[in-house]
Design a protein around this motif. Structure first.
Motif, PDB file in Angstrom:
ATOM      1  N   GLY A  14       0.804  -1.227   0.000  1.00 33.23           N
ATOM      2  CA  GLY A  14       0.000   0.000   0.000  1.00 33.23           C
ATOM      3  C   GLY A  14       0.824   1.258   0.000  1.00 33.23           C
ATOM      4  N   GLY A  15       2.155   1.140  -0.068  1.00 30.04           N
ATOM      5  CA  GLY A  15       3.011   2.324   0.013  1.00 30.04           C
ATOM      6  C   GLY A  15       3.509   2.816  -1.329  1.00 30.04           C
ATOM      7  N   LYS A  16       2.909   2.357  -2.424  1.00 34.46           N
ATOM      8  CA  LYS A  16       3.391   2.725  -3.755  1.00 34.46           C
ATOM      9  C   LYS A  16       2.216   3.064  -4.659  1.00 34.46           C
ATOM     10  N   SER A  17       2.402   4.112  -5.475  1.00 31.60           N
ATOM     11  CA  SER A  17       1.343   4.471  -6.414  1.00 31.60           C
ATOM     12  C   SER A  17       1.938   5.280  -7.561  1.00 31.60           C
ATOM     13  N   GLU A  18       1.261   5.238  -8.710  1.00 38.55           N
ATOM     14  CA  GLU A  18       1.664   6.029  -9.866  1.00 38.55           C
ATOM     15  C   GLU A  18       0.491   6.873 -10.335  1.00 38.55           C
ATOM     16  N   ASP A  19       0.810   8.053 -10.839  1.00 38.44           N
ATOM     17  CA  ASP A  19      -0.211   9.000 -11.340  1.00 38.44           C
ATOM     18  C   ASP A  19      -1.313   9.210 -10.303  1.00 38.44           C
TER      19      ASP A  19
END
Length: 436
Positions: free
Chosen positions: A179-184
């Motif tokens: 849950g600690g990563k995201s894009e855009d």
């Protein structure tokens, strides 16, 4: 009928009621005779079945039926005679039910308390006095602009109320976590939607820049594995957008139903709405303060039956809210525990009993003019107020609700008339922002 009343504890009452044998036996005999005329039993012509045969077959059931009706009827006669006011349904216990002998049963129940409301003359209430000034109207017009604003990409450093599009990777002790990563990822800044400290390094950054946020997850964070942990987020800013506000012109006025586009007419309507919301907020605040003061000075014994009823009402309201928020999808929704609502239920029952006693003791009668004013205030928020008013006045249940609201407000007004009230000048923004 003989009645004895016993106070078991607190609000609990125990009635022992004796019903003469004659009245029960006569009722049983009459009902058996009626059955003899209608029942069909092999070996007997219709209407010619002996009562003794009917009694043998149906006697026990008929007596139970008669006894049940007698308990209900004699209970209500007994509480009327003894001037008791039950708070909920009684529990019946049959003590003696034998042919030819007096019927005896016990009814256990709680009664409404009769609280003695005291200390009203010592209650201190601050009553805010608020005037809507030009800067309040200007601020509201700006709020309306923001509600209809558009996001537009800008070539400058990000500000605290901008919207940014980011990529980010979070690590704890150098290791990535679920849950600690995201894009855009679109992030509208200043809304407190991220954990504390996440947005701080983004403010002042530009498109294409990388920043680092060092944060600590709150102790009450929803993910058990992350509670209280220190984390590092590497954030890449991919886009910065600022709000473009629409002009306050004729087209803007038409968005709010001012067909001729008159800006002054729009401001007049906005001002009226602000005043209506302000009046309602001030009334609610003063009422809340009065209720808090009454509860502080008056402790009331609460019937468990009333608290349980209120818990069920609050539980049902919560269920309806969940239903609306989920679009009607509440399959397999677990039963919400009673203790979730108990404190609020006890408070609501307490204030209901206290205000009820004020109304009773001071013989406050519902003011029809106040009821009309309440309906008109409610209706004024709709496009066709006259239609709403007519709907209320043609609906008996809604009118009863409004009568109850009016009586409650009249009780609060009585408290204000007898309490120590101090008017305090406040700014519109101070009152409405605190309420929000």
């Amino acid at each position: 009928m003989q009645v004895s009343v016993e106070t078991t504890q607190g609000l609990e009452r125990r009635l022992t009621i004796t019903v003469p044998a004659e009245s029960i036996d006569t009722a049983v005999k009459s009902r058996l005779q009626q059955l003899a005329k209608t029942q069909r039993i092999n070996g007997f012509r219709p209407g010619k079945v002996p009562v003794s045969v009917i009694k043998k077959r149906y006697g026990m059931a008929v007596r139970q039926e008669v006894a049940g009706e007698a308990m209900q009827r004699n209970f209500y006669e007994a509480i009327t005679k003894e001037k008791l006011n039950p708070a909920g349904m009684p529990a019946f216990e049959m003590k003696k039910d034998v042919d030819g002998e007096d019927l005896e049963f016990v009814a256990s129940f709680e009664v409404y308390p009769e609280p003695e409301v005291t200390g009203v003359d010592k209650i201190k209430i601050e009553k805010p006095v608020v005037e809507i000034v030009d800067k309040d109207l200007d601020a509201m017009m700006e709020t309306l602009q923001k509600q209809h604003a558009n996001w537009k990409e800008v070539k400058r450093k990000a500000k605290k109320d901008d919207r940014v599009t980011i990529d980010f990777i979070g690590t704890i002790d150098g290791e990535e976590f679920d849950g600690g990563k995201s894009e855009d990822f679109p992030l509208e800044m200043g809304k407190d939607r991220m954990i504390p400290g996440f947005e701080k390094p983004i403010v002042g950054s530009k498109k294409g820049e990388e920043v680092v946020a060092n944060v600590t997850f709150p102790e009450d964070y929803h993910a058990e594995a992350l509670k209280g942990k220190d984390a590092e987020f590497k954030i890449t800013v991919k886009k910065v957008e600022g709000l473009t506000l629409p002009k306050i012109d004729a087209d803007f006025a038409k968005l709010f139903g001012v067909e001729d586009g008159d800006i002054d007419a729009l401001k007049t309507e906005v001002s009226k709405n602000m005043q209506r919301e302000l009046d309602q907020t001030l009334k609610a605040k003063v009422k809340e303060d009065v209720i808090a003061a009454l509860l502080e000075k008056n402790e009331v014994d609460l019937p468990k039956a009333l608290v349980d009823q209120e818990i069920e009402a609050l539980r049902e309201q919560a269920k309806q809210r969940f239903t609306q928020q989920s679009g009607g999808k509440v399959d397999n929704m677990p039963e919400l525990p009673a203790d979730l609502f108990e404190e609020n239920a006890r408070k609501r029952v307490s204030i209901g009993l206290i205000l009820g006693e004020i109304i009773k003791k001071n013989e406050i009668q519902v003011d029809s003019a106040k009821v009309d004013a309440l309906i008109e205030t409610t209706a004024s928020a709709y496009e066709d107020p006259a239609e709403v008013i007519e709907y209320y006045k043609s609906n008996q249940e809604l009118m009863q609700q409004m009568n109850n609201v009016a009586l409650e407000e009249q009780a609060v007004e009585w408290v204000l008339e007898n309490a120590k009230v101090k008017e305090v000048t406040k700014a519109f923004d101070e009152i409405m922002n605190k309420q929000a």
